[in-house]
Design an enzyme around this catalytic site. Structure first.
Site, mmCIF file in Angstrom:
data_model
loop_
_atom_site.group_PDB
_atom_site.id
_atom_site.type_symbol
_atom_site.label_atom_id
_atom_site.label_comp_id
_atom_site.label_asym_id
_atom_site.label_seq_id
_atom_site.Cartn_x
_atom_site.Cartn_y
_atom_site.Cartn_z
ATOM 1 N N THR A 141 10.824 0.062 97.429
ATOM 2 C CA THR A 141 10.783 1.492 97.740
ATOM 3 C C THR A 141 9.801 1.782 98.866
ATOM 4 O O THR A 141 8.807 1.049 99.056
ATOM 5 C CB THR A 141 10.369 2.291 96.490
ATOM 6 O OG1 THR A 141 10.141 3.659 96.840
ATOM 7 C CG2 THR A 141 9.091 1.737 95.869
ATOM 8 N N TYR A 184 3.987 4.420 89.521
ATOM 9 C CA TYR A 184 5.270 3.920 90.026
ATOM 10 C C TYR A 184 5.080 3.113 91.312
ATOM 11 O O TYR A 184 5.639 2.015 91.468
ATOM 12 C CB TYR A 184 6.223 5.088 90.269
ATOM 13 C CG TYR A 184 7.485 4.691 91.002
ATOM 14 C CD1 TYR A 184 8.484 3.956 90.365
ATOM 15 C CD2 TYR A 184 7.672 5.048 92.338
ATOM 16 C CE1 TYR A 184 9.636 3.588 91.046
ATOM 17 C CE2 TYR A 184 8.826 4.683 93.020
ATOM 18 C CZ TYR A 184 9.804 3.955 92.374
ATOM 19 O OH TYR A 184 10.940 3.592 93.049
#
Length: 376
Positions: A141, A184
């Protein structure tokens, strides 16, 4: 064929005799589009998914109807022994399954770490124990670069742009220092680094794709991920949309078919002995840049009515600006220019109208969806 949760794959002799590619999170948005592409090209595909998120069972049913003899399913979590056994028999691994929501990671950082780090290690370890490890592609990501607060931005009416002309022209490159923000970001960043190190230390032919915002059919969006699909579905039903921040935040958006093309080409490159241990930023690039305000205005024009908006505070780790520098991956994989975002948006809107999705979006659950869907 459907294996029960956690059951050993040795109970499926037909699969053991078949060359297959493993797609973890394969019932999710990018995963099901990738599995469909592979099956259409004649590959046997094992979809591993915990089926814990709304919409993914419909994606899996769609896959099985289209490819009854080429798509098999394993309902399991990536942390389970069954997932490792699936890697042990795979000709190649696309690892897309993850806990993907920043908000969920803040609420339960231990579970976030367990899914994203231990789950990835479970698969990597199974790969390295083979005499000839399979190609292993990991969906990372853009959040591994942090909130990019050091990049000076200048606002206009609908968006922001970097002051630095090089960043404005090309976007964020792979040379950008890592800066993990939010649990995250930490868990995905740690998994990202493990994948690269398993190439260095153990010779696993692995590579990392750091994803920007991907969108398209079979995306069941929520406030936590899949923001373009979420916007379309809320607007289609005449429901208000909440914007976190001022709406000027900018992203490069990539239509799912273009993302799948990159995954497939990268697997072929690794299979030929190239690109192992490499990391690539994957997104729409500078040619597909859009702010939330601009996207909402385009959706209003598509649907022919105004969207009711509410505004809330910025969330932890939010990036005001992120655009992928796609030169490295475009050159390495000889990728064609991606679909312009307005065309892709129309295709997604058509699919949403035809599919008449769920009555209301549900929050993200653990271990099933892809990290490319995080909301800006």
């Amino acid at each position: 064929m459907r294996a029960a949760r956690g059951s050993p794959l040795v109970a499926s002799p037909a699969l053991r005799r078949t060359r297959y590619l493993l797609v973890t999170g394969g019932a999710g948005f990018i995963g099901c589009n990738l599995a469909d592409r592979l099956a259409r090209e004649g590959e046997h595909v094992l979809v591993l998914d915990s089926l814990g998120r709304a919409g993914v069972e419909r994606n899996l049913s769609w896959l099985k109807r289209r490819h009854p003899s080429r798509v098999a399913e394993l309902v399991a979590d990536v942390r389970e022994a069954a997932a490792a056994e699936a890697v042990a028999g795979a000709a190649g691994v696309f690892h897309l399954a993850a806990q993907v929501a920043v908000t969920t990671s803040i609420a339960d950082p231990a579970e976030d770490l367990d899914v994203n780090v231990r789950g990835t290690l479970n698969l990597l370890d199974a790969a390295r124990r083979r005499s000839h490890p399979p190609p292993f592609i990991f969906a990372s990501t853009n959040k591994v670069y942090g909130n990019l607060a050091d990049i000076d931005l200048e606002p206009d009416v609908d968006s922001v742009q970097p002051v630095d002309p090089q960043i404005r022209r090309f976007g964020i490159g792979e040379h950008r220092p890592l800066a993990f923000h939010t649990p995250y970001g930490c868990s995905k960043g740690a998994a990202d680094q493990y994948v690269l190190d398993y190439a260095r230390t153990y010779g696993v032919p692995s590579a990392v794709l750091r994803m920007s915002c991907t969108y398209g059919p079979h995306q069941h969006g929520s406030e936590d991920q899949g923001w373009i699909a979420h916007f379309i579905e809320r607007a289609r039903r005449g429901e208000p949309i909440t914007i976190y921040g001022d709406g000027r935040q900018v992203r490069d958006v990539l239509y799912v078919e273009d993302a799948v093309e990159a995954y497939v080409r990268l697997l072929r490159q690794i299979g030929c002995g190239n690109r192992a241990g490499h990391v690539f930023n994957l997104g729409g690039g500078p040619g597909n840049v859009v702010s939330l305000r601009q996207m909402l205005r385009e959706i209003e024009e598509l649907l022919g009515h105004r969207i009711e908006l509410t505004y809330a505070e910025w969330r932890p780790g939010d990036q005001r600006y992120y655009v992928s520098d796609t030169r490295r991956i475009t050159n390495a994989l000889a990728l064609a220019p991606p679909r312009p975002w307005r065309q892709g948006l129309r295709l997604l809107a058509e699919w949403a109208n035809q599919s008449a999705g769920p009555a209301s979006p549900e929050p993200a659950l653990l271990g099933v969806q892809t990290p490319a869907e995080s909301t800006p």
